[in-house]
Design a protein around this motif. Structure first.
Motif, mmCIF file in Angstrom:
data_model
loop_
_atom_site.group_PDB
_atom_site.id
_atom_site.type_symbol
_atom_site.label_atom_id
_atom_site.label_comp_id
_atom_site.label_asym_id
_atom_site.label_seq_id
_atom_site.Cartn_x
_atom_site.Cartn_y
_atom_site.Cartn_z
ATOM 1 N N GLY A 592 16.150 25.106 -39.733
ATOM 2 C CA GLY A 592 15.516 25.615 -38.524
ATOM 3 C C GLY A 592 16.525 26.207 -37.556
ATOM 4 O O GLY A 592 16.297 27.271 -36.966
ATOM 5 N N VAL A 593 17.659 25.524 -37.386
ATOM 6 C CA VAL A 593 18.712 26.051 -36.516
ATOM 7 C C VAL A 593 19.246 27.362 -37.075
ATOM 8 O O VAL A 593 19.469 28.337 -36.337
ATOM 9 N N PHE A 594 19.474 27.410 -38.394
ATOM 10 C CA PHE A 594 19.986 28.628 -39.019
ATOM 11 C C PHE A 594 19.030 29.794 -38.799
ATOM 12 O O PHE A 594 19.450 30.916 -38.474
ATOM 13 N N LEU A 595 17.726 29.561 -38.969
ATOM 14 C CA LEU A 595 16.755 30.638 -38.797
ATOM 15 C C LEU A 595 16.675 31.101 -37.346
ATOM 16 O O LEU A 595 16.447 32.281 -37.077
ATOM 17 N N HIS A 596 16.865 30.184 -36.394
ATOM 18 C CA HIS A 596 16.915 30.589 -34.987
ATOM 19 C C HIS A 596 18.096 31.523 -34.736
ATOM 20 O O HIS A 596 17.954 32.563 -34.073
ATOM 21 N N VAL A 597 19.252 31.154 -35.263
ATOM 22 C CA VAL A 597 20.434 32.001 -35.086
ATOM 23 C C VAL A 597 20.243 33.327 -35.817
ATOM 24 O O VAL A 597 20.625 34.394 -35.312
ATOM 25 N N LEU A 598 19.631 33.267 -36.999
ATOM 26 C CA LEU A 598 19.376 34.497 -37.752
ATOM 27 C C LEU A 598 18.441 35.416 -36.979
ATOM 28 O O LEU A 598 18.639 36.652 -36.951
ATOM 29 N N ALA A 599 17.413 34.858 -36.354
ATOM 30 C CA ALA A 599 16.490 35.677 -35.563
ATOM 31 C C ALA A 599 17.208 36.349 -34.399
ATOM 32 O O ALA A 599 16.974 37.532 -34.107
ATOM 33 N N ASP A 600 18.102 35.611 -33.711
ATOM 34 C CA ASP A 600 18.870 36.217 -32.624
ATOM 35 C C ASP A 600 19.800 37.300 -33.136
ATOM 36 O O ASP A 600 19.999 38.338 -32.482
ATOM 37 N N THR A 601 20.399 37.065 -34.308
ATOM 38 C CA THR A 601 21.292 38.076 -34.886
ATOM 39 C C THR A 601 20.524 39.351 -35.212
ATOM 40 O O THR A 601 20.981 40.466 -34.903
ATOM 41 N N LEU A 602 19.368 39.194 -35.828
ATOM 42 C CA LEU A 602 18.543 40.366 -36.136
ATOM 43 C C LEU A 602 18.113 41.078 -34.855
ATOM 44 O O LEU A 602 18.042 42.313 -34.807
ATOM 45 N N GLY A 603 17.819 40.295 -33.821
ATOM 46 C CA GLY A 603 17.451 40.904 -32.551
ATOM 47 C C GLY A 603 18.578 41.728 -31.964
ATOM 48 O O GLY A 603 18.365 42.847 -31.468
ATOM 49 N N SER A 604 19.812 41.193 -32.016
ATOM 50 C CA SER A 604 20.965 41.947 -31.504
ATOM 51 C C SER A 604 21.183 43.219 -32.314
ATOM 52 O O SER A 604 21.468 44.298 -31.756
ATOM 53 N N ILE A 605 21.056 43.124 -33.651
ATOM 54 C CA ILE A 605 21.217 44.314 -34.501
ATOM 55 C C ILE A 605 20.140 45.342 -34.187
ATOM 56 O O ILE A 605 20.408 46.553 -34.096
ATOM 57 N N GLY A 606 18.911 44.871 -34.017
ATOM 58 C CA GLY A 606 17.821 45.790 -33.698
ATOM 59 C C GLY A 606 18.042 46.507 -32.383
ATOM 60 O O GLY A 606 17.782 47.709 -32.261
ATOM 61 N N VAL A 607 18.544 45.783 -31.380
ATOM 62 C CA VAL A 607 18.804 46.413 -30.077
ATOM 63 C C VAL A 607 19.912 47.446 -30.203
ATOM 64 O O VAL A 607 19.831 48.551 -29.627
ATOM 65 N N ILE A 608 20.965 47.127 -30.963
ATOM 66 C CA ILE A 608 22.075 48.081 -31.127
ATOM 67 C C ILE A 608 21.591 49.345 -31.830
ATOM 68 O O ILE A 608 21.879 50.480 -31.404
ATOM 69 N N VAL A 609 20.829 49.165 -32.924
ATOM 70 C CA VAL A 609 20.342 50.330 -33.672
ATOM 71 C C VAL A 609 19.409 51.176 -32.814
ATOM 72 O O VAL A 609 19.530 52.410 -32.748
ATOM 73 N N SER A 610 18.466 50.522 -32.148
ATOM 74 C CA SER A 610 17.517 51.282 -31.327
ATOM 75 C C SER A 610 18.216 51.960 -30.160
ATOM 76 O O SER A 610 17.846 53.082 -29.773
ATOM 77 N N THR A 611 19.237 51.325 -29.579
ATOM 78 C CA THR A 611 19.975 51.940 -28.480
ATOM 79 C C THR A 611 20.691 53.202 -28.947
ATOM 80 O O THR A 611 20.679 54.237 -28.254
ATOM 81 N N ILE A 612 21.310 53.134 -30.133
ATOM 82 C CA ILE A 612 22.006 54.317 -30.661
ATOM 83 C C ILE A 612 21.016 55.453 -30.913
ATOM 84 O O ILE A 612 21.261 56.623 -30.563
ATOM 85 N N LEU A 613 19.858 55.143 -31.512
ATOM 86 C CA LEU A 613 18.863 56.183 -31.800
ATOM 87 C C LEU A 613 18.290 56.783 -30.512
ATOM 88 O O LEU A 613 18.020 57.987 -30.446
ATOM 89 N N ILE A 614 18.116 55.944 -29.497
ATOM 90 C CA ILE A 614 17.577 56.457 -28.230
ATOM 91 C C ILE A 614 18.599 57.340 -27.529
ATOM 92 O O ILE A 614 18.268 58.430 -27.024
#
Length: 766
Positions: A592-614
């Protein structure tokens, strides 16, 4: 104000039980004292609200002097301390002088806190019985705090104080506390306000801290006064002499203040009635009624019955306080903000009042440990015999600092909890850096992301607490221990992630229809910083994910050395046996802890990718698309955790053991001397424990221990490391068949099994 120890006396032969205990007061008389105590506390609340209005016009030292003067006049007149009792020695006069000085200092802290916080908050903080505060301090700083109930009461008290400090964000209250006596009209008020300013908090919150300090000083003062009151001839005589000495001490100070400062009082004659009300309700009536009730009732009952009415009265007066006399006092103060809404209620005050009532009721309750036993009979001489063994099962509570120290030691000893703790510290550090920099630069994006990471820390705290609890020893109530708390923690973390994924998915769909424009100014550095922190967490917790897929299952055969030598067949070592003992790495908490950290990591990656595209192409739709993709990934990764945790909580047969257990039961059926088995139950208790129970039926001439050892060995080889075996002999069926017709079928099956001829290879011929 002064409490007596008059409740615990030796009851005489006719005193209802003939043993040690409180004075046996009939319920009708007890009700009379309870009503008197409640009414007195109501009047004291009235006096405190009146005192607050008086302090707007009268200097605090003059106010204390008038209270001491009126109280001393009344008590000297009625107690006659000089003509009654033994002569006071010189050494005792010195102690009385010290007593008077300490009383003046505590009164100064009390009433200055009143001017800062207002009467409502003062009543909630300062009007606690000595027994409540002593119980609180014993829980915090000693190892004999009184058990879990007292610890819970101490936690409620601390939460109540925190609510007043952090959640009493009332602008009107802050304005009221801005120097109600004027702008430092004396050196004393200047010193007190400077001390509050040094703490770096608002005046009314500094008043909260000041009242907590005054409360602790009051309890110590009362404790020291008890011995002195015995030496000088009673608490009432001590109070009369102490108030008289206080008047003599304060008199020169009041004269200097009267000469050097400008008085705000237009007519002292108009204040006679308010001062008389305060003196009688706050100083005299409360002292005498407390003294009487503490003798007639137990001290704990006085504390419980006295706290509730004064807190309820404070809440009522805080919302509805109006008084004809105080209108004149309000007119003396020209400030525009001092309206009839002065004594306002805030959410923090209401919540703290509830917690104060709960804590006072719990902390003032007498400890049940060692007070009574169970009557088990009488000796030949007629002496009653009691059994006190129930106390042996009571857990002695630790002080909170010691509990924190030992918990931290346990956290750092074990790998999983140590990794969670280190990552939690790193996450908190990054969170506070974000919040600090966000406030400094007035960046809403940084502040919102900081609070988002603070919410993520709650999942880490829950995982850390679960990892710590899983190693607590089994108790009489939780006989299996707390190993399953890790599975429960993983299940709750999984539910949190599903809720988060659902809301992200719904918001992403809404933004796909109408993509909003985004300000990407601070998104990139924040996301990169969060990504770095989360990547560290991914590396730290990646073993939890790999274990969940059965990565490390080797070297488990080497420690198959434990064998049961008891009839019930329990394994002594839960870790030493077959290849399945690791359970496929089923540590739901770490997953459960690992999946929480994984979700935050994916969120950070998503923000970086979307910021670059925008920024590069102006594709605002990239933000909801990335969020949608991340929500789906989070959901798909959490479903296996929820499924596995539900199976464990529902006591399902572990899937990885199904084949081995089926083969093991076939082997058990072939054991010589074993007729049959029934009710085989196997389930996963925690990440490292697979438990099971089974009933075996054996012939009358067989050696039971040999059958038990064979069954234990077969099931341990199949992965069951916590086994209970119930042996049932043939005579048992014959006996039960006479009691219940339902056993005729079992008996027929037994006779049929006996007619079988077994071969050496385990096969049989009818």
């Amino acid at each position: 104000m002064e409490e007596k120890y008059g409740g615990d006396v030796l009851a005489g032969p006719g005193g209802g039980g003939g043993g040690l205990g409180p004075v046996d007061v009939p319920s009708a008389r007890l009700t009379k004292y309870i009503v008197l105590l409640c009414f007195t506390k109501f009047l004291k609340a009235v006096g405190l609200f009146e005192s607050y209005d008086l302090l707007k016009a009268v200097h605090i030292v003059q106010f204390i002097f008038i209270l001491k003067l009126g109280t001393a006049f009344f008590m000297v007149l009625f107690q006659k301390p000089f003509s009654s009792g033994k002569t006071i020695t010189k050494h005792q006069w010195i102690k009385i002088f010290k007593h008077a000085v300490a009383g003046c200092i505590i009164s100064l802290l009390w009433f200055f806190g009143l001017t800062l916080c207002g009467p409502l908050r003062t009543l909630l903080l300062f009007e606690h019985s000595d027994i409540v505060v002593i119980s609180l301090l014993s829980v915090l700083f000693t190892s004999s705090g009184g058990g879990p109930a007292k610890t819970r009461g101490a936690a409620f008290f601390i939460i109540a104080v925190i609510c007043l400090l952090l959640f009493d964000n009332d602008d009107l209250m802050a304005k009221m506390a801005e120097h109600p006596e004027g702008h430092h009209d004396s050196a004393l008020t200047h010193m007190l306000y400077t001390a509050i300013a040094f703490l770096g908090v608002a005046d009314h919150k500094g008043g909260v801290l000041l009242l907590v300090l005054a409360l602790c000083c009051k309890v110590g003062f009362h404790t020291a006064s008890r011995k002195l009151s015995i030496d000088v001839g009673g608490a009432k005589r001590l109070q009369a002499l102490s108030h008289l000495v206080s008047v003599l001490l304060l008199c020169p100070w009041v004269i200097v203040l009267s000469v050097t400062t400008e008085s705000k009082v237009e007519s002292w004659f108009s204040l006679i009635m308010p001062f008389a009300t305060v003196i009688f309700f706050v100083m005299i009536l409360d002292f005498y009624v407390d003294s009487i009730c503490s003798v007639k009732m137990e001290v704990s009952k006085c504390a419980r019955y006295g706290s509730f009415p004064i807190f309820i009265s404070a809440l009522l007066f805080g919302n509805f306080w109006t008084h004809p006399i105080t209108d004149q006092l309000r007119a003396m103060n020209k400030a525009a903000h001092q309206e009839s809404t002065e004594h306002v209620l805030s959410g923090g005050v209401v919540v703290s009042a509830i917690f104060f009532i709960l804590s006072a009721n719990i902390l003032s309750s007498p400890s049940k440990r060692g007070q009574k036993g169970t009557l088990i009979g009488y000796s030949p001489e007629g002496t009653p015999l009691y059994n006190f063994m129930g106390d042996a099962f009571q857990h002695s509570s630790q002080s909170i600092p010691r509990f924190i120290k030992e918990s931290l030691k346990q956290i750092l000893e074990e790998s999983d909890s140590r990794q969670i703790f280190y990552f939690l510290c790193l996450n908190l550090l990054f969170t506070f850096v974000e919040l600090f920099y966000g406030v400094l630069t007035n960046s809403l994006g940084l502040i919102s992301d900081g609070f988002h990471m603070l919410f993520d820390c709650s999942a880490l705290v829950m995982g850390l607490f679960a990892a710590l609890m899983s190693r607590w020893k089994a108790t009489r109530i939780f006989s299996y221990g707390y190993g399953r708390i890790e599975i429960l923690s993983g299940f709750i973390n999984g539910l949190f992630l599903i809720v988060i994924a659902f809301f992200v998915f719904m918001e992403s769909v809404a933004r796909l229809i109408d993509p909003p424009e985004l300000d990407t100014h601070m998104l990139t550095p924040v996301s990169v910083g969060g990504l770095i922190v989360n990547l560290i967490g991914i590396c730290a917790f990646s073993h939890a994910h790999s274990h969940a897929h059965g990565a490390s299952q080797g070297s488990c055969h080497s420690s198959d050395h434990s064998h049961s030598h008891h009839m019930h067949g329990h394994s002594d070592h839960g870790h030493g046996h077959s290849h399945g003992s690791a359970g496929g790495g089923m540590n739901a908490n770490m997953r459960g802890v690992f999946l929480h950290v994984l979700a935050d990591t994916l969120g950070s990656i998503g923000v970086i990718v979307s910021t670059i595209l925008i920024e590069q192409f102006g594709w605002f739709i990239a933000d909801p698309l990335c969020s949608l993709f991340i929500a789906v990934l989070i959901f798909l990764s959490v479903v296996p955790l929820i499924k596995d945790a539900c199976q464990v909580l529902l006591l399902r047969l572990p899937p990885e053991y199904e084949k081995e257990l089926h083969i093991a039961l076939e082997k058990i059926q072939k054991i010589e001397g074993l007729i049959s088995y029934r009710d085989p139950h196997f389930w996963r208790h925690s990440a490292n424990i697979v438990a099971g129970t089974i009933h075996i039926q054996v012939t009358s001439d067989v050696l039971e221990q040999r059958i038990v050892q064979q069954v234990t060995g077969i099931l341990k080889d199949a992965g069951v490391n916590n086994l209970t075996i119930q042996v049932e002999k043939e005579a048992y069926f014959q006996h039960m068949s006479g009691l219940s017709t339902g056993f005729h079928d079992v008996l027929a099956m037994t006779k049929q099994m006996e007619s079988m001829k077994y071969c050496k290879d385990g096969t049989y011929i009818m």
